[in-house]
Design a protein around this motif. Structure first.
Motif, PDB file in Angstrom:
ATOM      1  N   GLN A  10       0.820  -1.193   0.000  1.00  0.00           N
ATOM      2  CA  GLN A  10       0.000   0.000   0.000  1.00  0.00           C
ATOM      3  C   GLN A  10       0.860   1.251   0.000  1.00  0.00           C
ATOM      4  N   VAL A  11       0.269   2.327  -0.490  1.00  0.00           N
ATOM      5  CA  VAL A  11       0.974   3.602  -0.501  1.00  0.00           C
ATOM      6  C   VAL A  11       1.049   4.134   0.922  1.00  0.00           C
ATOM      7  N   PRO A  12       1.930   5.103   1.188  1.00  0.00           N
ATOM      8  CA  PRO A  12       2.035   5.652   2.544  1.00  0.00           C
ATOM      9  C   PRO A  12       0.720   6.288   2.984  1.00  0.00           C
ATOM     10  N   ARG A  90       3.782   2.225   5.980  1.00  0.00           N
ATOM     11  CA  ARG A  90       4.556   3.437   6.262  1.00  0.00           C
ATOM     12  C   ARG A  90       3.583   4.560   6.625  1.00  0.00           C
ATOM     13  N   LEU A  91       3.760   5.123   7.808  1.00  0.00           N
ATOM     14  CA  LEU A  91       2.917   6.218   8.284  1.00  0.00           C
ATOM     15  C   LEU A  91       3.719   7.507   8.317  1.00  0.00           C
ATOM     16  N   ARG A 131       0.721  20.427  -2.414  1.00  0.00           N
ATOM     17  CA  ARG A 131       1.822  20.464  -3.376  1.00  0.00           C
ATOM     18  C   ARG A 131       3.026  19.669  -2.874  1.00  0.00           C
ATOM     19  N   LEU A 132       3.334  19.821  -1.588  1.00  0.00           N
ATOM     20  CA  LEU A 132       4.502  19.130  -1.044  1.00  0.00           C
ATOM     21  C   LEU A 132       4.304  17.619  -1.060  1.00  0.00           C
ATOM     22  N   LEU A 133       3.097  17.153  -0.735  1.00  0.00           N
ATOM     23  CA  LEU A 133       2.844  15.710  -0.720  1.00  0.00           C
ATOM     24  C   LEU A 133       2.897  15.121  -2.126  1.00  0.00           C
ATOM     25  N   PHE A 137       5.398  12.201  -2.925  1.00  0.00           N
ATOM     26  CA  PHE A 137       4.890  10.839  -3.162  1.00  0.00           C
ATOM     27  C   PHE A 137       4.236  10.668  -4.533  1.00  0.00           C
ATOM     28  N   GLY A 138       4.013  11.764  -5.237  1.00  0.00           N
ATOM     29  CA  GLY A 138       3.344  11.677  -6.523  1.00  0.00           C
ATOM     30  C   GLY A 138       1.840  11.855  -6.385  1.00  0.00           C
ATOM     31  N   ASP A 139       1.219  12.270  -7.495  1.00  0.00           N
ATOM     32  CA  ASP A 139      -0.231  12.452  -7.476  1.00  0.00           C
ATOM     33  C   ASP A 139      -0.912  11.101  -7.306  1.00  0.00           C
ATOM     34  N   HIS A 140      -1.782  11.019  -6.325  1.00  0.00           N
ATOM     35  CA  HIS A 140      -2.474   9.777  -5.956  1.00  0.00           C
ATOM     36  C   HIS A 140      -1.487   8.702  -5.485  1.00  0.00           C
TER      37      HIS A 140
END
Length: 481
Positions: A10-12, A90-91, A131-133, A137-140
């Protein structure tokens, strides 16, 4: 594929702090902590804000420490995050709060692999956080847990959104902009929680404004009674404003207390933003009512507010000065009642009040220290008392109570009593009643059976109500029969 391997793929999960993981607002808490510890510096906040919200948060954080161990964490969300952590996910703690507090929370909980927070230059909120996220991590490329309107700019760029006690209107908008994975609705506070934060039961103390009217035997005067009722309401609104201010200033100490940690603001059941809004609103209502009463009453109400403000900010932590101020605040209500009805309280009434209320103030402080002693604490946080002071406080409190009875006895034997009472000798019956009640209050306190507010205890205590009723019968018998 098992759940653990699925979680690793899973993504963070990026988690907001204020209002999401925490049921509070750290900017508000830290400013009130600064106001309490370094009042003049806290007044610099508007200037810091002109240089940006990030600078404001940084300046306050550099001067203020918060106890992250007793924060009102959202237990349901925290348990979910811990389960995700145990599964290997990852949290990331992603918050607009200052990085100092964010890192302290992350260290305390031990489940976050990374912290992204506001610093001296950047206020990590809304579009800036989004914007920073996306850059990180990339969009979505991440999931996001939030609750506020500012998070609506983050949700569309998250793979999935988790809403935690969403603010009004956030859920409906988020449903249109994001894929909502889960909602943590929390426990609805409702009107009762917010009403409890105003402590309406404490308004019973404001019945003291009727004492001068009753002592002058003028309760039957409609005009003066109306004035006293307005004075009662004005004091109630002012007192509730002060209680909210006091609760915001005392959040760390209340959370460390066995009972006070359940108060609406300390527990997070009521929003601290709600408290900040209501403090001036209630005070304005009190001032508006006071404006239609005699100017002397307005002055008394202002003196009460200034005194309580000084008590909350500085005097509460001063040994013995705190109880003298508390006793003075009780007595000030009587003076204000006299000002509203244009009645000057007698010397006897003021002397009696001073000693009686000093005894009650000492009962309050004694009970607090005793509770902490039983919990194994030696020093009262935010106060000037230690466990070794218990015997001294008990002796002074009992002596003050008995002095009040002595003043009453001297009054009964004075010429003044014959002016207002047809049968003044019957008032002697009040002396044993009052001696019994004061002795019983201190006996209960010594056994740890006293609520830390003696007024609340007296209202709930059946025997105290019987003693009060008997005292009323005695006064009626002395006046009319």
């Amino acid at each position: 594929m098992n759940d653990q391997s699925t979680a690793r793929e899973q993504v963070p999960l990026c988690v907001d702090l204020d209002g999401t993981l925490l049921r509070t607002d750290l900017l508000i808490e830290s400013w009130f902590e600064l106001l309490k510890s370094r009042t003049l510096l806290a007044l610099m906040a508007p200037y810091w804000l002109t240089r940006g919200k990030a600078r404001l948060k940084h300046e306050i954080a550099q001067r203020t420490d918060l106890d992250v161990h007793n924060f009102p964490y959202d237990r349901e969300l925290l348990e979910y995050l811990r389960s995700q952590f145990r599964a290997g996910r990852r949290l990331v703690l992603t918050t607009a709060s200052h990085e100092k507090y964010a890192y302290e929370v992350a260290t305390h909980l031990g489940i976050f692999a990374e912290v992204i927070a506001s610093n001296r230059e950047t206020n990590l909120s809304g579009s800036v956080k989004s914007r920073l996220l996306v850059e990180r991590f990339g969009d979505h490329g991440f999931d996001y847990a939030g609750n506020a309107r500012a998070d609506l700019q983050v949700f569309p760029h998250a793979r999935q959104a988790i809403l935690v006690r969403p603010e009004y209107g956030v859920l409906r908008t988020a449903q249109k902009r994001a894929d909502i994975k889960q909602i943590f609705p929390g426990t609805p506070g409702g009107f009762g929680i917010y009403l409890r934060a105003l402590r309406p039961h404490q308004w019973i103390k404001n019945l003291l404004v009727f004492v001068p009217l009753a002592a002058a035997h003028k309760l039957g005067n409609p005009e003066l009674l109306t004035r006293s009722i307005l004075a009662f309401i004005a004091f109630g609104l002012c007192a509730s404003s002060v209680y909210l201010l006091n609760d915001l200033l005392d959040l760390p100490a209340d959370r460390a207390h066995s009972r006070k940690r359940h108060r609406p603001l300390a527990s997070g059941a009521a929003s601290v933003k709600f408290g900040v809004f209501l403090i001036p609103a209630l005070l304005a209502g009190a001032a508006a009512i006071a404006a239609v009463l005699p100017g002397a009453f307005f002055a008394m109400l202002a003196a009460y507010y200034i005194s309580t403000l000084a008590y909350s900010l500085w005097l509460k932590g001063k040994l013995m000065i705190d109880v003298l101020v508390l006793a003075g605040l009780y007595t000030l209500r009587i003076l204000a009642g006299g000002a509203a009805a244009a009645i000057v309280p007698s010397f006897w009434l003021m002397a009696f009040s001073m000693f009686l209320f000093l005894s009650l103030a000492l009962v309050k402080r004694y009970s607090e220290v005793l509770d902490l002693r039983d919990a194994g604490v030696t020093t009262v946080k935010g106060r000037g008392y230690e466990v070794m002071d218990l015997a001294t406080v008990q002796s002074l409190g009992a002596a003050a109570g008995y002095c009040a009875v002595l003043v009453l006895a001297l009054y009964i034997n004075s010429d003044d009593v014959r002016i207002n009472y047809a049968h003044p000798n019957r008032i002697w019956l009040l002396c044993p009643l009052l001696l019994y009640w004061i002795s019983r209050m201190w006996q209960r306190a010594g056994r740890g059976q006293m609520h830390d507010d003696p007024i609340v205890f007296a209202l709930k205590d059946r025997i105290s109500r019987w003693v009060g009723g008997a005292g009323l019968v005695v006064m009626l018998a002395a006046s009319w029969i």
